[in-house]
Design a protein around this motif. Structure first.
Motif, PDB file in Angstrom:
ATOM      1  N   PRO A  27      27.503   3.785 -17.214  1.00 57.07           N
ATOM      2  CA  PRO A  27      26.064   3.720 -18.313  1.00 57.07           C
ATOM      3  C   PRO A  27      25.624   3.865 -16.719  1.00 57.07           C
ATOM      4  O   PRO A  27      25.711   3.423 -15.452  1.00 57.07           O
ATOM      5  N   ARG A  28      24.454   5.279 -16.913  1.00 55.55           N
ATOM      6  CA  ARG A  28      24.061   5.732 -15.503  1.00 55.55           C
ATOM      7  C   ARG A  28      22.083   5.492 -15.870  1.00 55.55           C
ATOM      8  O   ARG A  28      22.129   5.730 -16.598  1.00 55.55           O
ATOM      9  N   VAL A  29      21.584   5.494 -14.890  1.00 58.86           N
ATOM     10  CA  VAL A  29      20.242   5.472 -14.783  1.00 58.86           C
ATOM     11  C   VAL A  29      19.493   5.998 -13.952  1.00 58.86           C
ATOM     12  O   VAL A  29      19.725   5.164 -12.536  1.00 58.86           O
ATOM     13  N   PHE A  30      18.459   6.783 -13.371  1.00 56.71           N
ATOM     14  CA  PHE A  30      17.157   6.913 -12.623  1.00 56.71           C
ATOM     15  C   PHE A  30      16.624   6.441 -13.041  1.00 56.71           C
ATOM     16  O   PHE A  30      16.062   6.610 -13.720  1.00 56.71           O
ATOM     17  N   VAL A  31      16.280   5.675 -12.169  1.00 58.48           N
ATOM     18  CA  VAL A  31      14.727   4.581 -12.135  1.00 58.48           C
ATOM     19  C   VAL A  31      13.321   4.696 -11.128  1.00 58.48           C
ATOM     20  O   VAL A  31      14.121   5.320 -10.071  1.00 58.48           O
ATOM     21  N   THR A  32      12.462   5.238 -11.244  1.00 55.39           N
ATOM     22  CA  THR A  32      11.646   4.870 -10.218  1.00 55.39           C
ATOM     23  C   THR A  32      10.406   3.002 -10.138  1.00 55.39           C
ATOM     24  O   THR A  32       9.644   2.936 -11.458  1.00 55.39           O
ATOM     25  N   PHE A  33      10.266   3.237  -9.069  1.00 58.09           N
ATOM     26  CA  PHE A  33       9.381   1.610  -8.576  1.00 58.09           C
ATOM     27  C   PHE A  33       8.282   2.560  -7.998  1.00 58.09           C
ATOM     28  O   PHE A  33       8.581   2.888  -6.794  1.00 58.09           O
ATOM     29  N   THR A  34       7.038   1.995  -8.542  1.00 56.16           N
ATOM     30  CA  THR A  34       6.248   2.472  -7.890  1.00 56.16           C
ATOM     31  C   THR A  34       5.392   0.855  -7.879  1.00 56.16           C
ATOM     32  O   THR A  34       4.667   0.120  -8.578  1.00 56.16           O
ATOM     33  N   ALA A  35       4.448   1.162  -6.520  1.00 52.74           N
ATOM     34  CA  ALA A  35       3.401  -0.007  -6.400  1.00 52.74           C
ATOM     35  C   ALA A  35       2.563  -0.021  -7.685  1.00 52.74           C
ATOM     36  O   ALA A  35       2.090   0.553  -7.971  1.00 52.74           O
ATOM     37  N   PRO A  36       1.611  -1.628  -7.347  1.00 56.35           N
ATOM     38  CA  PRO A  36       0.786  -1.438  -8.444  1.00 56.35           C
ATOM     39  C   PRO A  36      -0.821  -0.523  -8.048  1.00 56.35           C
ATOM     40  O   PRO A  36      -0.274  -0.357  -6.966  1.00 56.35           O
ATOM     41  N   SER A  37      -1.547  -1.144  -8.475  1.00 56.57           N
ATOM     42  CA  SER A  37      -3.104   0.079  -8.597  1.00 56.57           C
ATOM     43  C   SER A  37      -3.623  -1.055  -7.362  1.00 56.57           C
ATOM     44  O   SER A  37      -3.738  -2.234  -7.459  1.00 56.57           O
ATOM     45  N   PHE A  38      -4.241  -0.671  -6.694  1.00 59.06           N
ATOM     46  CA  PHE A  38      -4.739  -1.164  -5.884  1.00 59.06           C
ATOM     47  C   PHE A  38      -6.280  -0.519  -5.581  1.00 59.06           C
ATOM     48  O   PHE A  38      -7.155  -1.047  -4.913  1.00 59.06           O
ATOM     49  N   GLY A  95      -0.534   6.416  -0.031  1.00 62.58           N
ATOM     50  CA  GLY A  95       0.439   5.286   1.535  1.00 62.58           C
ATOM     51  C   GLY A  95       0.918   4.595   1.126  1.00 62.58           C
ATOM     52  O   GLY A  95       0.970   3.639   1.731  1.00 62.58           O
ATOM     53  N   SER A  96       0.870   4.010  -0.036  1.00 62.79           N
ATOM     54  CA  SER A  96       2.112   3.118  -0.351  1.00 62.79           C
ATOM     55  C   SER A  96       3.570   3.307  -1.385  1.00 62.79           C
ATOM     56  O   SER A  96       3.312   4.965  -1.463  1.00 62.79           O
ATOM     57  N   ILE A  97       4.194   2.357  -0.692  1.00 66.00           N
ATOM     58  CA  ILE A  97       5.915   2.984  -0.185  1.00 66.00           C
ATOM     59  C   ILE A  97       6.280   2.792  -2.588  1.00 66.00           C
ATOM     60  O   ILE A  97       5.855   2.030  -2.826  1.00 66.00           O
ATOM     61  N   HIS A  98       6.933   4.104  -2.836  1.00 67.28           N
ATOM     62  CA  HIS A  98       7.956   3.466  -3.976  1.00 67.28           C
ATOM     63  C   HIS A  98       9.349   4.099  -3.937  1.00 67.28           C
ATOM     64  O   HIS A  98      10.150   4.924  -2.809  1.00 67.28           O
ATOM     65  N   PHE A  99      10.004   3.648  -4.399  1.00 64.61           N
ATOM     66  CA  PHE A  99      10.999   3.745  -4.653  1.00 64.61           C
ATOM     67  C   PHE A  99      12.020   4.442  -5.589  1.00 64.61           C
ATOM     68  O   PHE A  99      11.786   4.573  -6.820  1.00 64.61           O
ATOM     69  N   HIS A 100      12.817   5.103  -4.953  1.00 60.87           N
ATOM     70  CA  HIS A 100      13.412   6.130  -6.413  1.00 60.87           C
ATOM     71  C   HIS A 100      15.242   5.764  -6.384  1.00 60.87           C
ATOM     72  O   HIS A 100      15.617   5.842  -4.576  1.00 60.87           O
ATOM     73  N   ALA A 101      15.842   5.615  -7.582  1.00 61.79           N
ATOM     74  CA  ALA A 101      17.175   4.612  -7.403  1.00 61.79           C
ATOM     75  C   ALA A 101      18.089   5.060  -8.356  1.00 61.79           C
ATOM     76  O   ALA A 101      17.708   5.531  -9.756  1.00 61.79           O
ATOM     77  N   VAL A 102      18.890   5.653  -7.941  1.00 62.24           N
ATOM     78  CA  VAL A 102      20.152   5.862  -9.244  1.00 62.24           C
ATOM     79  C   VAL A 102      21.109   4.950  -9.323  1.00 62.24           C
ATOM     80  O   VAL A 102      21.718   4.320  -8.441  1.00 62.24           O
ATOM     81  N   THR A 103      20.868   3.990 -10.392  1.00 69.67           N
ATOM     82  CA  THR A 103      22.153   3.091 -10.257  1.00 69.67           C
ATOM     83  C   THR A 103      22.974   3.318 -11.234  1.00 69.67           C
ATOM     84  O   THR A 103      23.170   3.900 -12.638  1.00 69.67           O
ATOM     85  N   ARG A 104      24.476   2.248 -11.513  1.00 69.79           N
ATOM     86  CA  ARG A 104      24.932   2.763 -12.560  1.00 69.79           C
ATOM     87  C   ARG A 104      26.179   1.249 -12.374  1.00 69.79           C
ATOM     88  O   ARG A 104      25.927   0.557 -11.605  1.00 69.79           O
ATOM     89  N   PHE A 105      26.571   0.827 -13.609  1.00 75.25           N
ATOM     90  CA  PHE A 105      27.230  -0.359 -13.975  1.00 75.25           C
ATOM     91  C   PHE A 105      28.943   0.120 -13.297  1.00 75.25           C
ATOM     92  O   PHE A 105      29.339   1.912 -14.210  1.00 75.25           O
ATOM     93  N   ASP A 106      30.266  -1.081 -13.119  1.00 74.92           N
ATOM     94  CA  ASP A 106      30.709  -0.684 -12.561  1.00 74.92           C
ATOM     95  C   ASP A 106      31.043  -1.761 -12.856  1.00 74.92           C
ATOM     96  O   ASP A 106      31.281  -3.166 -13.597  1.00 74.92           O
ATOM     97  N   GLY A 107      32.845  -2.517 -12.926  1.00 72.63           N
ATOM     98  CA  GLY A 107      33.572  -3.283 -12.839  1.00 72.63           C
ATOM     99  C   GLY A 107      33.443  -4.072 -11.898  1.00 72.63           C
ATOM    100  O   GLY A 107      32.744  -3.609 -10.977  1.00 72.63           O
ATOM    101  N   PRO A 108      34.137  -5.302 -12.234  1.00 72.86           N
ATOM    102  CA  PRO A 108      34.004  -5.725 -10.481  1.00 72.86           C
ATOM    103  C   PRO A 108      34.452  -5.636  -9.872  1.00 72.86           C
ATOM    104  O   PRO A 108      34.868  -6.064  -8.824  1.00 72.86           O
TER     105      PRO A 108
END
Length: 267
Positions: A121-132, A239-252
């Motif tokens: 399982p994989r997903v592409f997510v974006t974490f954006t700063a709140p509104s200031f 001027g606010s930092i945000h993240f783009h991330a590709v996450t993946r579930f693996d076994g232990p």
């Protein structure tokens, strides 16, 4: 090849042209050119002066020595390795290529990563700063800021809360506050200062959330599933930092170990 001395300022040439001609007529030019090719045409190379000695610790025998005196212009040139394209485009491009290969292999396998990861399982997510605060923006539908339900025509400082303009993507106004007095600058600064800590907390809380959804402890969750990710941080126009991330579930056991059946992108 004939050799000339440094070209003086009274030659009528620009500083850059004088430097190019001086370098091109230097006896070490070919060696210098080879070195520049070796570092990928770095625009801001680092020049080192000194020497290194490699010694066999068991026998005390000198295995290899390197001194900057033997290098072109008496110095060793290495690439700056800067990741910002505005600083050094060749090094940034090399880093982008390496990053691309890392991300692709993490999604489809290769580069010592098992091909089986493409079924994890994989997903592409974006974490954006709140509104200031409201800022000018470029949108595909054209209008910068429309009125929201319950809004007046102006903020408490008497400035408009809407902007009917159609900003282009390169408009310097994009990202700037509609009202500088309403914009929460201290919170925006603190957000950028603590994004590293916020990401680490997110990573910890993710395991807690997975454990809670499956009715197990966080320790048990970590022993059952492993979350791998590749992330990139970038600045928005405001001027606010945000993240783009590709996450993946693996076994232990990592990418070669399939995740448990309950570990899906919906969990």
């Amino acid at each position: 090849m004939s050799t000339f001395g440094p070209i003086g300022a009274d030659s009528g040439l620009s500083f850059t042209d004088r430097e190019i001609l001086t370098t091109a007529t230097h006896p070490d030019f070919r060696a210098w050119l080879t070195r520049i090719g070796h570092i990928g045409g770095c625009q801001h190379p680092v020049h080192l002066v000194g020497h290194t000695l490699t010694v066999d610790t068991t026998t005390g025998r000198l295995v290899h020595s390197l001194t900057s005196a033997e290098q072109p212009h008496g110095r060793l040139t290495i690439a700056c390795g800067n990741r910002r394209q505005s600083r050094c485009e060749p090094c940034a491009r090399l880093h982008q290529g390496d990053t691309y290969q890392v991300v692709v292999s993490g999604l489809a396998g290769g580069k010592s990563v098992p091909d089986a990861v493409r079924n994890h399982p994989r997903v592409f997510v974006t974490f954006t700063a709140p509104s200031f605060g409201r800022v000018h923006r470029h949108t595909n539908d054209g209008i910068c800021r429309l009125a929201r339900r319950g809004d007046g025509l102006a903020c408490t400082h008497g400035r408009p809360v809407v902007c009917p303009e159609r900003h282009t993507a390169d408009d310097p106004l994009v990202g700037s506050p509609l009202c500088p007095d309403c914009y929460d600058y201290p919170a925006a600064v603190l957000w950028n200062a603590y994004t590293r800590d916020l990401w680490q907390r997110l990573h910890r809380n993710l395991y807690e959330s997975l454990a809670s959804s499956q009715g197990m402890s966080r320790t048990a969750a970590r022993q059952t599933v492993r979350v791998a990710y590749a992330k990139v941080a970038e600045y928005q126009r405001r001027g606010s930092i945000h993240f783009h991330a590709v996450t993946r579930f693996d076994g232990p056991g990592g990418p070669g170990d399939p995740p448990p059946a309950w570990a899906t992108w919906r969990c």
